[in-house]
Design a protein around this motif. Structure first.
Motif, PDB file in Angstrom:
ATOM      1  N   ASP A  32     -21.092  -8.979  42.000  1.00 25.00           N
ATOM      2  CA  ASP A  32     -21.133  -8.104  40.815  1.00 25.00           C
ATOM      3  C   ASP A  32     -19.755  -7.970  40.170  1.00 25.00           C
ATOM      4  OD1 ASP A  32     -23.783  -7.758  41.223  1.00 25.00           O
ATOM      5  OD2 ASP A  32     -23.656  -5.692  41.969  1.00 25.00           O
ATOM      6  N   ALA A  33     -18.732  -7.745  41.000  1.00 26.68           N
ATOM      7  CA  ALA A  33     -17.368  -7.613  40.471  1.00 26.68           C
ATOM      8  C   ALA A  33     -16.935  -8.922  39.813  1.00 26.68           C
ATOM      9  CB  ALA A  33     -16.404  -7.235  41.592  1.00 26.68           C
ATOM     10  N   ASP A  34     -17.282 -10.016  40.448  1.00 27.67           N
ATOM     11  CA  ASP A  34     -16.943 -11.337  39.903  1.00 27.67           C
ATOM     12  C   ASP A  34     -17.572 -11.523  38.518  1.00 27.67           C
ATOM     13  OD1 ASP A  34     -16.493 -14.247  39.710  1.00 27.67           O
ATOM     14  OD2 ASP A  34     -18.624 -14.375  40.202  1.00 27.67           O
ATOM     15  N   VAL A  35     -18.856 -11.238  38.425  1.00 23.29           N
ATOM     16  CA  VAL A  35     -19.571 -11.439  37.157  1.00 23.29           C
ATOM     17  C   VAL A  35     -19.022 -10.486  36.085  1.00 23.29           C
ATOM     18  CG1 VAL A  35     -21.828 -11.235  36.017  1.00 23.29           C
ATOM     19  CG2 VAL A  35     -21.654 -12.328  38.267  1.00 23.29           C
ATOM     20  N   ARG A  36     -18.724  -9.270  36.495  1.00 25.71           N
ATOM     21  CA  ARG A  36     -18.229  -8.280  35.517  1.00 25.71           C
ATOM     22  C   ARG A  36     -16.925  -8.756  34.863  1.00 25.71           C
ATOM     23  NH1 ARG A  36     -17.623  -3.914  38.848  1.00 25.71           N
ATOM     24  NH2 ARG A  36     -15.491  -4.582  39.150  1.00 25.71           N
ATOM     25  N   ASP A  37     -15.964  -9.201  35.672  1.00 24.64           N
ATOM     26  CA  ASP A  37     -14.685  -9.650  35.098  1.00 24.64           C
ATOM     27  C   ASP A  37     -14.848 -10.958  34.324  1.00 24.64           C
ATOM     28  OD1 ASP A  37     -13.669  -7.423  36.346  1.00 24.64           O
ATOM     29  OD2 ASP A  37     -11.930  -8.457  37.203  1.00 24.64           O
ATOM     30  N   SER A  38     -15.730 -11.825  34.803  1.00 24.01           N
ATOM     31  CA  SER A  38     -15.970 -13.081  34.077  1.00 24.01           C
ATOM     32  C   SER A  38     -16.573 -12.795  32.712  1.00 24.01           C
ATOM     33  CB  SER A  38     -16.937 -13.988  34.856  1.00 24.01           C
ATOM     34  OG  SER A  38     -16.350 -14.405  36.054  1.00 24.01           O
ATOM     35  N   GLU A  39     -17.461 -11.819  32.673  1.00 24.05           N
ATOM     36  CA  GLU A  39     -18.124 -11.491  31.410  1.00 24.05           C
ATOM     37  C   GLU A  39     -17.119 -10.952  30.390  1.00 24.05           C
ATOM     38  OE1 GLU A  39     -21.757  -9.307  31.783  1.00 24.05           O
ATOM     39  OE2 GLU A  39     -22.185  -9.559  29.650  1.00 24.05           O
ATOM     40  N   ALA A  40     -16.215 -10.076  30.856  1.00 19.27           N
ATOM     41  CA  ALA A  40     -15.190  -9.538  29.943  1.00 19.27           C
ATOM     42  C   ALA A  40     -14.311 -10.680  29.427  1.00 19.27           C
ATOM     43  CB  ALA A  40     -14.352  -8.496  30.668  1.00 19.27           C
ATOM     44  N   PHE A  41     -13.956 -11.594  30.310  1.00 20.01           N
ATOM     45  CA  PHE A  41     -13.106 -12.737  29.941  1.00 20.01           C
ATOM     46  C   PHE A  41     -13.824 -13.626  28.922  1.00 20.01           C
ATOM     47  CE2 PHE A  41     -10.998 -16.854  30.855  1.00 20.01           C
ATOM     48  CZ  PHE A  41      -9.665 -16.460  30.832  1.00 20.01           C
ATOM     49  N   LEU A  42     -15.086 -13.910  29.207  1.00 18.43           N
ATOM     50  CA  LEU A  42     -15.877 -14.780  28.324  1.00 18.43           C
ATOM     51  C   LEU A  42     -16.057 -14.136  26.946  1.00 18.43           C
ATOM     52  CD1 LEU A  42     -17.685 -17.282  27.910  1.00 18.43           C
ATOM     53  CD2 LEU A  42     -19.582 -15.972  28.882  1.00 18.43           C
ATOM     54  N   ASN A  43     -16.315 -12.832  26.934  1.00 20.63           N
ATOM     55  CA  ASN A  43     -16.461 -12.132  25.657  1.00 20.63           C
ATOM     56  C   ASN A  43     -15.219 -12.266  24.794  1.00 20.63           C
ATOM     57  OD1 ASN A  43     -18.929 -10.834  25.002  1.00 20.63           O
ATOM     58  ND2 ASN A  43     -18.688  -9.638  26.867  1.00 20.63           N
ATOM     59  N   GLY A  44     -14.062 -12.121  25.442  1.00 23.35           N
ATOM     60  CA  GLY A  44     -12.792 -12.274  24.715  1.00 23.35           C
ATOM     61  C   GLY A  44     -12.691 -13.665  24.115  1.00 23.35           C
ATOM     62  N   LEU A  45     -13.000 -14.666  24.905  1.00 23.29           N
ATOM     63  CA  LEU A  45     -12.890 -16.053  24.429  1.00 23.29           C
ATOM     64  C   LEU A  45     -13.836 -16.311  23.270  1.00 23.29           C
ATOM     65  CD1 LEU A  45     -12.832 -18.096  27.760  1.00 23.29           C
ATOM     66  CD2 LEU A  45     -10.899 -17.460  26.305  1.00 23.29           C
ATOM     67  N   LEU A  46     -15.063 -15.833  23.415  1.00 20.34           N
ATOM     68  CA  LEU A  46     -16.056 -16.119  22.378  1.00 20.34           C
ATOM     69  C   LEU A  46     -15.658 -15.458  21.057  1.00 20.34           C
ATOM     70  CD1 LEU A  46     -19.415 -15.863  24.373  1.00 20.34           C
ATOM     71  CD2 LEU A  46     -18.264 -17.934  23.593  1.00 20.34           C
ATOM     72  N   SER A  47     -15.132 -14.249  21.150  1.00 21.94           N
ATOM     73  CA  SER A  47     -14.798 -13.603  19.877  1.00 21.94           C
ATOM     74  C   SER A  47     -13.523 -14.185  19.269  1.00 21.94           C
ATOM     75  CB  SER A  47     -14.726 -12.093  20.031  1.00 21.94           C
ATOM     76  OG  SER A  47     -13.767 -11.782  20.994  1.00 21.94           O
ATOM     77  N   GLU A  48     -12.585 -14.634  20.113  1.00 21.45           N
ATOM     78  CA  GLU A  48     -11.337 -15.161  19.560  1.00 21.45           C
ATOM     79  C   GLU A  48     -11.466 -16.607  19.107  1.00 21.45           C
ATOM     80  OE1 GLU A  48      -9.064 -12.556  22.864  1.00 21.45           O
ATOM     81  OE2 GLU A  48      -8.655 -14.703  22.835  1.00 21.45           O
ATOM     82  N   LEU A  49     -12.146 -17.396  19.929  1.00 22.15           N
ATOM     83  CA  LEU A  49     -12.121 -18.840  19.681  1.00 22.15           C
ATOM     84  C   LEU A  49     -13.364 -19.358  18.992  1.00 22.15           C
ATOM     85  CD1 LEU A  49     -10.523 -20.273  22.898  1.00 22.15           C
ATOM     86  CD2 LEU A  49      -9.583 -20.299  20.606  1.00 22.15           C
ATOM     87  N   LEU A  50     -14.484 -18.720  19.267  1.00 18.69           N
ATOM     88  CA  LEU A  50     -15.732 -19.193  18.678  1.00 18.69           C
ATOM     89  C   LEU A  50     -16.358 -18.035  17.906  1.00 18.69           C
ATOM     90  CD1 LEU A  50     -17.051 -20.932  21.933  1.00 18.69           C
ATOM     91  CD2 LEU A  50     -15.917 -22.061  20.046  1.00 18.69           C
TER      92      LEU A  50
END
Ligand code: SAH
Length: 278
Positions: free
Chosen positions: A61-79
């Motif tokens: 759960d902790a792994d997925v939570r931090d990955s999701e925050a990271f992915l959200n940042g990437l998607l909004s900045e780069l894509l």
């Protein structure tokens, strides 16, 4: 890498070269053996979250939570088009195991996810749980391809992926295969696409695990390999809320082109801020 390291029995190596020479040598048969034993280890592991996380299923759960925050940042900045679903997003989940990362994260953000996993009973479990009848997927979000191959033998289809996600499996690759995998896999990215690498981090040098035939590299070691791959570090984040007894974990986002900086001309800068009339 000049830096020394150790193995799981506490034996010291003066350098990574010394360790690789001993583990895989120069001849192909020793390297084949390294990979056979790596996959062989996972073939004996139960196809469950606890299995793929080495008995630490509760950190998922902790792994997925931090990955999701990271992915959200990437998607909004780069894509940026991703957010308003103007772009058909495709991801590759490398060393997917039973599809834990796809199921809990990628399938919710990407229209298609391909999974790559050399251990067939893991991949079959992923295929079953991602099947349409298990309601993990819809017409708009589905797992498309299931590749039963190891990373060192894989070349992606050109221009297919927005993100190639590589989590907890790159330690199985030798340095040479690490560099040749990422170099080859660049062709698989769409323009502006990127790699995400989430991995255990050694404090110094490396730690060789003799049981599953993998190595845990230090942050410095990874950065040297990224340089050899011609990849640029776009973003890096430490995994939070992690048990003390486990290796620290980092998430890297890597681009094939130098991240663009906003260069403003002097006159524009002057024109756009208050200034004294001379
Ligand atoms: N990424 C998944 C699984 C992690 S377990 C997750 O986070 O849940 C490590 C996975 O790496 C196993 O599924 C194992 O079979 C896979 N693996 C081992 N050797 C590999 C190789 N050479 N290429 C790709 N994957 C490999």
């Amino acid at each position: 890498m000049q830096k020394g390291g150790s193995d799981s029995d506490g034996r010291e190596f003066k350098s990574a070269e010394e360790m690789w020479r001993e583990q895989v040598g120069e001849d192909q048969s020793k390297k084949t053996e390294w990979y056979r034993e790596g996959v062989g280890y996972w073939e004996g592991v139960e196809a469950s979250t606890d299995g793929v996380l080495g008995g630490f299923g509760h950190v998922s759960d902790a792994d997925v939570r931090d990955s999701e925050a990271f992915l959200n940042g990437l998607l909004s900045e780069l894509l940026p088009n991703a957010a308003n679903s103007q772009r058909h997003l495709v991801a590759l989940d490398c060393g997917s195991g039973i599809g834990r990362v796809t199921k809990n994260l990628l399938i919710r953000y990407f229209n298609e996810v391909d999974l790559l996993e050399p251990v067939s009973h893991f991949l079959e479990t992923a295929r079953e749980s991602l099947a349409p009848e298990n309601q993990m997927v819809s017409d708009m979000h589905k797992a498309t391809n299931f590749f039963c191959v190891p990373l060192q033998e894989f070349t992606p289809e050109a221009g297919r992926y927005d993100i190639i996600w590589v989590q907890w499996c790159i330690g199985h690759l030798t340095d040479d295969d690490f560099v040749s995998f990422f170099t080859r896999a660049k062709v698989g990215l769409k323009p502006g696409g990127l790699f995400v690498l989430k991995e255990n981090i050694a404090r110094n040098g490396f730690v060789l695990d003799k049981e599953d035939r993998s190595i845990t590299r230090s942050d410095l070691y990874f950065k040297e390999l990224f340089r050899q791959c011609g990849l640029h570090l776009y973003k890096i984040k430490d995994q939070k809320g992690w048990p003390q007894e486990l290796f620290a974990v980092k998430i890297y986002a890597l681009t094939t082109e130098l991240p663009k900086k906003v260069h403003r001309t002097r006159s524009k800068v002057q024109a756009n801020r208050p200034a004294i009339i001379k």
